[in-house]
Design a protein around this motif. Structure first.
Motif, mmCIF file in Angstrom:
data_model
loop_
_atom_site.group_PDB
_atom_site.id
_atom_site.type_symbol
_atom_site.label_atom_id
_atom_site.label_comp_id
_atom_site.label_asym_id
_atom_site.label_seq_id
_atom_site.Cartn_x
_atom_site.Cartn_y
_atom_site.Cartn_z
ATOM 1 N N HIS A 125 0.834 -1.200 0.000
ATOM 2 C CA HIS A 125 0.000 0.000 0.000
ATOM 3 C C HIS A 125 0.872 1.255 0.000
ATOM 4 O O HIS A 125 0.615 2.195 -0.748
ATOM 5 C CB HIS A 125 -0.916 -0.028 1.220
ATOM 6 C CG HIS A 125 -1.878 1.102 1.269
ATOM 7 N ND1 HIS A 125 -2.867 1.270 0.317
ATOM 8 C CD2 HIS A 125 -1.995 2.141 2.135
ATOM 9 C CE1 HIS A 125 -3.553 2.356 0.605
ATOM 10 N NE2 HIS A 125 -3.048 2.905 1.697
ATOM 11 N N LEU A 126 1.932 1.231 0.817
ATOM 12 C CA LEU A 126 2.835 2.382 0.871
ATOM 13 C C LEU A 126 3.564 2.555 -0.453
ATOM 14 O O LEU A 126 3.724 3.662 -0.955
ATOM 15 C CB LEU A 126 3.850 2.204 1.998
ATOM 16 C CG LEU A 126 3.286 2.280 3.422
ATOM 17 C CD1 LEU A 126 4.387 2.062 4.435
ATOM 18 C CD2 LEU A 126 2.616 3.632 3.636
ATOM 19 N N LEU A 127 4.024 1.429 -1.009
ATOM 20 C CA LEU A 127 4.759 1.509 -2.276
ATOM 21 C C LEU A 127 3.863 1.983 -3.419
ATOM 22 O O LEU A 127 4.340 2.453 -4.442
ATOM 23 C CB LEU A 127 5.354 0.142 -2.626
ATOM 24 C CG LEU A 127 6.578 -0.301 -1.831
ATOM 25 C CD1 LEU A 127 6.936 -1.735 -2.169
ATOM 26 C CD2 LEU A 127 7.760 0.608 -2.095
ATOM 27 N N LEU A 206 5.498 -7.180 -3.362
ATOM 28 C CA LEU A 206 5.561 -6.872 -4.792
ATOM 29 C C LEU A 206 4.405 -7.527 -5.558
ATOM 30 O O LEU A 206 3.869 -6.948 -6.498
ATOM 31 C CB LEU A 206 6.904 -7.302 -5.379
ATOM 32 C CG LEU A 206 8.094 -6.407 -5.025
ATOM 33 C CD1 LEU A 206 9.210 -6.588 -6.018
ATOM 34 C CD2 LEU A 206 7.709 -4.938 -4.966
ATOM 35 N N LEU A 207 4.033 -8.740 -5.128
ATOM 36 C CA LEU A 207 2.874 -9.380 -5.762
ATOM 37 C C LEU A 207 1.630 -8.534 -5.546
ATOM 38 O O LEU A 207 0.850 -8.285 -6.474
ATOM 39 C CB LEU A 207 2.645 -10.778 -5.169
ATOM 40 C CG LEU A 207 3.622 -11.882 -5.566
ATOM 41 C CD1 LEU A 207 3.196 -13.205 -4.939
ATOM 42 C CD2 LEU A 207 3.676 -12.034 -7.081
ATOM 43 N N MET A 212 -2.361 -4.302 -7.158
ATOM 44 C CA MET A 212 -2.959 -3.001 -6.819
ATOM 45 C C MET A 212 -2.916 -2.050 -8.004
ATOM 46 O O MET A 212 -3.831 -1.248 -8.206
ATOM 47 C CB MET A 212 -2.203 -2.364 -5.652
ATOM 48 C CG MET A 212 -2.549 -2.936 -4.301
ATOM 49 S SD MET A 212 -1.511 -2.181 -3.048
ATOM 50 C CE MET A 212 -1.911 -3.209 -1.651
ATOM 51 N N GLN A 213 -1.837 -2.152 -8.787
ATOM 52 C CA GLN A 213 -1.719 -1.200 -9.890
ATOM 53 C C GLN A 213 -2.705 -1.503 -11.002
ATOM 54 O O GLN A 213 -2.902 -0.685 -11.884
ATOM 55 C CB GLN A 213 -0.281 -1.193 -10.387
ATOM 56 C CG GLN A 213 0.626 -0.661 -9.282
ATOM 57 C CD GLN A 213 2.002 -0.294 -9.768
ATOM 58 O OE1 GLN A 213 2.510 -0.947 -10.664
ATOM 59 N NE2 GLN A 213 2.573 0.728 -9.175
ATOM 60 N N GLN A 233 -10.582 3.765 1.865
ATOM 61 C CA GLN A 233 -10.272 3.389 0.482
ATOM 62 C C GLN A 233 -9.496 2.079 0.444
ATOM 63 O O GLN A 233 -9.748 1.214 -0.383
ATOM 64 C CB GLN A 233 -9.428 4.476 -0.186
ATOM 65 C CG GLN A 233 -10.222 5.722 -0.510
ATOM 66 C CD GLN A 233 -9.340 6.792 -1.127
ATOM 67 O OE1 GLN A 233 -8.310 6.498 -1.725
ATOM 68 N NE2 GLN A 233 -9.744 8.040 -0.971
ATOM 69 N N PHE A 234 -8.557 1.976 1.370
ATOM 70 C CA PHE A 234 -7.736 0.766 1.429
ATOM 71 C C PHE A 234 -8.618 -0.468 1.688
ATOM 72 O O PHE A 234 -8.497 -1.484 1.019
ATOM 73 C CB PHE A 234 -6.682 0.933 2.530
ATOM 74 C CG PHE A 234 -5.851 -0.294 2.763
ATOM 75 C CD1 PHE A 234 -4.899 -0.693 1.819
ATOM 76 C CD2 PHE A 234 -6.005 -1.038 3.910
ATOM 77 C CE1 PHE A 234 -4.144 -1.817 2.031
ATOM 78 C CE2 PHE A 234 -5.241 -2.170 4.120
ATOM 79 C CZ PHE A 234 -4.303 -2.560 3.181
ATOM 80 N N LEU A 235 -9.548 -0.299 2.674
ATOM 81 C CA LEU A 235 -10.384 -1.442 3.041
ATOM 82 C C LEU A 235 -11.436 -1.768 1.992
ATOM 83 O O LEU A 235 -11.719 -2.927 1.721
ATOM 84 C CB LEU A 235 -11.064 -1.173 4.379
ATOM 85 C CG LEU A 235 -10.203 -1.303 5.634
ATOM 86 C CD1 LEU A 235 -11.052 -1.107 6.881
ATOM 87 C CD2 LEU A 235 -9.505 -2.660 5.693
ATOM 88 N N LYS A 236 -12.020 -0.723 1.395
ATOM 89 C CA LYS A 236 -13.184 -0.958 0.534
ATOM 90 C C LYS A 236 -12.833 -1.068 -0.948
ATOM 91 O O LYS A 236 -13.620 -1.589 -1.726
ATOM 92 C CB LYS A 236 -14.213 0.169 0.714
ATOM 93 C CG LYS A 236 -14.648 0.390 2.135
ATOM 94 C CD LYS A 236 -15.684 -0.627 2.569
ATOM 95 C CE LYS A 236 -16.026 -0.409 4.030
ATOM 96 N NZ LYS A 236 -16.858 -1.418 4.627
ATOM 97 N N VAL A 237 -11.685 -0.509 -1.335
ATOM 98 C CA VAL A 237 -11.333 -0.575 -2.742
ATOM 99 C C VAL A 237 -10.133 -1.502 -2.975
ATOM 100 O O VAL A 237 -10.194 -2.441 -3.762
ATOM 101 C CB VAL A 237 -11.020 0.834 -3.308
ATOM 102 C CG1 VAL A 237 -10.657 0.740 -4.776
ATOM 103 C CG2 VAL A 237 -12.191 1.759 -3.080
ATOM 104 N N THR A 238 -9.043 -1.248 -2.240
ATOM 105 C CA THR A 238 -7.811 -1.988 -2.507
ATOM 106 C C THR A 238 -7.962 -3.470 -2.182
ATOM 107 O O THR A 238 -7.716 -4.325 -3.033
ATOM 108 C CB THR A 238 -6.650 -1.396 -1.686
ATOM 109 O OG1 THR A 238 -6.638 0.010 -1.877
ATOM 110 C CG2 THR A 238 -5.335 -1.986 -2.135
#
Lengths: 331, 437
Positions: A125-127, A206-207, A212-213, A233-238
């Motif tokens: 997520h940070l990357l 990296l996987l 994510m991208q 966003q992290f919880l609901k989208v990513t």
């Protein structure tokens, strides 16, 4: 008609112009046969190398191992086999070392997999943010994975040393007394899990990052417009967006955990490494296999452990399928 | 009809790939593992060696000397640090018939197993000229039932006690090596009671009397001709009073907190030597090299060597030549040279590996040898006297090495995991049954 029946042996393509309708039909049939063989057969030819290698290095050993597991046989005298039927299997069932190793494999597996995947998720997520030198950080995340198990485990063993290790020294700064990492069951398992986590977190990150991208930007934009915070966003989208990748890494990590071997072996070093500590406190199934085969030199018993591991993995797979099906039916 | 044909064709393709896979397997199995790494080319001979620990041949330049004297010979030595790792690899190579070296080192704990089960793979060294100089019991340890000799002896391990003079002084104990030896003369239990005295008076809280209880255990059992096995190859550790007594005393040392809870040659032991966390260790002659290296120059002159309560032999090794080697003759010559009295005496002088050659034992450079590092201790005399006390007959067993490891772990259970000696014995018993049964 007589001509047409005699041509097949020397009828190379384009050797002679068509002379009659009969031969033309014959040639056409043969060329379509070749064509169909090409279309249908070529894929098999292309995948054949894998199956050849698979047969030689996976299937054959599998069968041979099962044959050995039905015998009493020592490493030094592999030619002398004594048939014992399923004795090795019943002995393994009654052997508390097996249950101990199985339990250790599960606990070390959980101790290493769960934090590892959570940390990988956070790291990915940070990357995924736009940041300066992102390539550098991505490569850096992958470096531990490129380190050999041996080197990593050796360094960590020194760090976790009881009297003069760096970790105990740092703990002493905050007033914690020397931890006997190797001889204490949970400390040893934690230490081994640390090595695993260190090695594999970046790889999994990296996987996740790759997955994510692939999530369309506009979903985030839509969420942002709806007033979702970064965390939401992290919880609901990513997370929903990379669900299949998460499942994939869980499967990979589970297989890896089942086969855990190098880290505990080197962590204990010498005879203690092979038995997973003086009290077998961190002996995994892989180590038990190694102990039976390469310390006690009982190949029959070692092969039995190998088969038990194989059957276990199949059982895990089946259970996972059932759970998935039940969950799907409920949904 | 078409469907059927397609199915058939699919089967044919599958069958073809399966057959070719089989061919690959057969192809692998058919070839011979081949060679041992050495060989002859244009009159040049290459000999490969597989060694472990500090056998000293490479480290002291003996191999270089041999190559200088025999310019057509090149020697490549591969040295594994840990014997357990080395032996596991050796077993695997022997079983596979590949990956072996021309010359392989054999540790004493493995001698019986190799001469019992693998003697066909070793060259018979019984007739090699000029090899009648060994201690009588040494050669018998690698002689198979049909008189085949699978190796020539390198060193033996007569034992003494290495101790720290400065720490003894702090604890109010004598420091002179003769007086120290008197503290435990004739009885290992006096060594343990000296430890209790040391513990009471020692001002340094963090210093233990001995490194590990398994060192004491080894020293006690190796002073006897029968240890884990009897002469007929039967396991007798459970009833042998020698083993029982050693277990009892070693577990007493462990439960009285006299040990630093370290395992010899395992992580923690070396920094323990360097940082002085224990005052004594039972040391076979070959251990001196390790101690002086790991304890380092700053501890030079602080260490000394005193006679042990009872002579014992721990360890020692042999060099064997592989039957598969293409340079058998040259490898035999090298082995005979490396184990000759002159070389054994030289190795003793250089790194303290004690000769197994009777001739070498009588040479002045051995008899009069002193160790600078260990406060000038007359190690030639001390270890020589210990060697004389070693019983002439030593019964080895097939799984000696493994059983020794299991006992060390059993003592660790008491020492570091707070198991009762009874419980630890039960576990040990069960493990030996699994390993040797």
């Amino acid at each position: 008609m007589a001509i047409s029946t005699s041509t097949p042996s020397d009828g190379a393509p384009g050797a002679a112009p068509p002379t009659g309708t009969g031969t033309g039909g014959e040639r056409q049939r043969r060329s379509t046969l070749l064509h169909r063989l090409d279309v249908r057969g070529a894929p098999y030819a292309f995948v054949a190398p894998f199956f050849v290698v698979f047969a030689a290095f996976s299937f054959y050993p599998l069968v041979y191992t099962s044959w050995i597991s039905l015998h009493r046989v020592e490493l030094s005298t592999l030619s002398l086999m004594e048939w014992v039927g399923f004795d090795n299997y019943t002995a393994l069932w009654d052997d508390d070392r097996f249950w101990n190793a199985l339990l250790n494999t599960i606990t070390i597996g959980v101790l290493s997999t769960v934090p590892q995947l959570l940390m990988a998720l956070g790291l990915a997520h940070l990357l995924n943010y736009r940041l300066r030198g992102s390539t550098f950080f991505r490569v850096a995340a992958l470096t531990p994975y490129a380190t050999s198990v041996g080197a990593a485990a050796l360094v960590f063993t020194m760090l976790f040393e009881r009297d003069f290790g760096m970790i105990n020294w740092m703990l002493s700064l905050v007033g914690v007394e020397n931890v006997d990492w190797e001889n204490n069951k949970w400390a040893a398992q934690t230490a081994i899990s640390t090595i695993v986590i260190w090695r594999w977190t970046g790889y999994n990150a990296l996987l996740y990052l790759a997955a994510m991208q692939a999530i369309p930007r506009d979903r985030y934009e839509a969420a942002a417009i709806d007033g979702a915070s970064r965390w939401q966003q992290f919880l609901k989208v990513t997370v929903p967006g990379i669900r299949s990748t998460i499942v994939f890494t869980i499967v990979l990590s589970t297989i890896g955990a089942t086969q855990l071997f190098g880290e505990p072996l080197i962590f204990g070093q010498g005879p203690n490494g092979i038995t997973g500590g003086a009290d077998n406190q961190y002996q995994t199934l892989g180590l038990l296999l190694y102990e039976e085969g390469w310390k006690n030199y009982q190949m029959g018993r070692a092969a039995t452990v190998a088969w038990a591991m194989f059957l276990l993995l199949i059982a895990v797979f089946v259970v996972q399928r059932i759970v998935k099906r039940v969950a799907a039916r409920k949904a | 009809m078409d469907k059927f044909r397609r199915k058939l064709r699919r089967r044919v393709v599958t069958a073809v790939s399966a057959v070719s896979a089989l061919g690959l397997v057969v192809g692998c199995g058919g070839s011979d593992g081949g060679g041992t790494g050495g060989g002859k080319k244009d009159g040049k001979v290459t000999i490969t060696m597989g060694l472990f620990g500090v056998m000293g041949f490479k480290e002291t330049g003996l191999l270089d000397k041999y190559m200088k004297e025999n310019p057509n010979v090149t020697i490549k030595a591969d040295i594994a640090g840990d014997e357990q790792t080395y032996y596991t690899a050796l077993q695997t190579h022997l079983a596979a018939g590949s990956g072996l070296k021309d010359i392989q080192g054999i540790e004493i704990g493995r001698a019986k197993e190799l001469s019992d089960t693998q003697k066909d793979k070793f060259v018979d060294l019984a007739g090699v000229a000029g090899t009648d100089h060994f201690l009588p019991w040494k050669q018998s340890q690698v002689t198979a039932s049909d008189k085949k000799v699978i190796g020539l002896g390198t060193d033996i391990g007569p034992m003494a006690v290495c101790y720290r003079k400065d720490l003894f002084e702090q604890a109010g104990l004598p420091t002179d090596r003769d007086e120290v030896a008197k503290l435990w003369e004739g009885d290992w239990s006096k060594y343990v009671s000296t430890g209790k005295r040391f513990k009471q008076k020692s001002k340094a809280d963090k210093v233990a009397f001995m490194d590990s209880s398994s060192g004491l255990f080894n020293a006690m059992i190796y002073g006897n001709s029968q240890q884990f096995y009897d002469k007929d190859g039967e396991l007798i550790y459970g009833s042998n009073p020698v083993v029982k007594d050693a277990w009892k005393l070693a577990s007493e040392a462990a439960t009285s907190d006299l040990t630093a809870k370290l395992r010899q040659f395992q992580p923690g032991w070396d920094p323990g030597l360097a940082n002085s966390t224990f005052a004594t260790t039972v040391c076979p002659a070959w251990m001196l090299a390790h101690i002086s290296e790991k304890a380092g120059p700053k501890n030079k002159g602080k260490w000394d060597v005193a006679k042990a309560p009872k002579g014992a032999n721990w360890g020692g090794a042999f060099l064997g030549v592989m039957e598969k080697s293409p340079v058998k003759k040259e490898a035999q010559d090298l082995v005979a040279w490396l184990t000759a009295p002159e070389q054994q005496a030289y190795l003793f002088k250089k790194i303290g590996n004690f000769p197994s050659s009777q001739t070498a034992l009588e040479m002045p450079e051995v008899v009069d040898a002193k160790s600078d590092y260990f406060s000038g201790a007359p190690i030639g005399k001390i270890f020589g006297a210990a060697a004389q006390e070693i019983p002439d007959e030593q019964v080895l067993g097939r799984k000696d090495g493994t059983i020794k490891d299991i006992f060390s772990q059993g003592l660790t259970l008491i020492e570091a995991q707070n198991k009762s000696p009874n419980e630890a014995w039960k576990t040990t018993d069960k493990r030996i049954e699994k390993a040797a049964g």
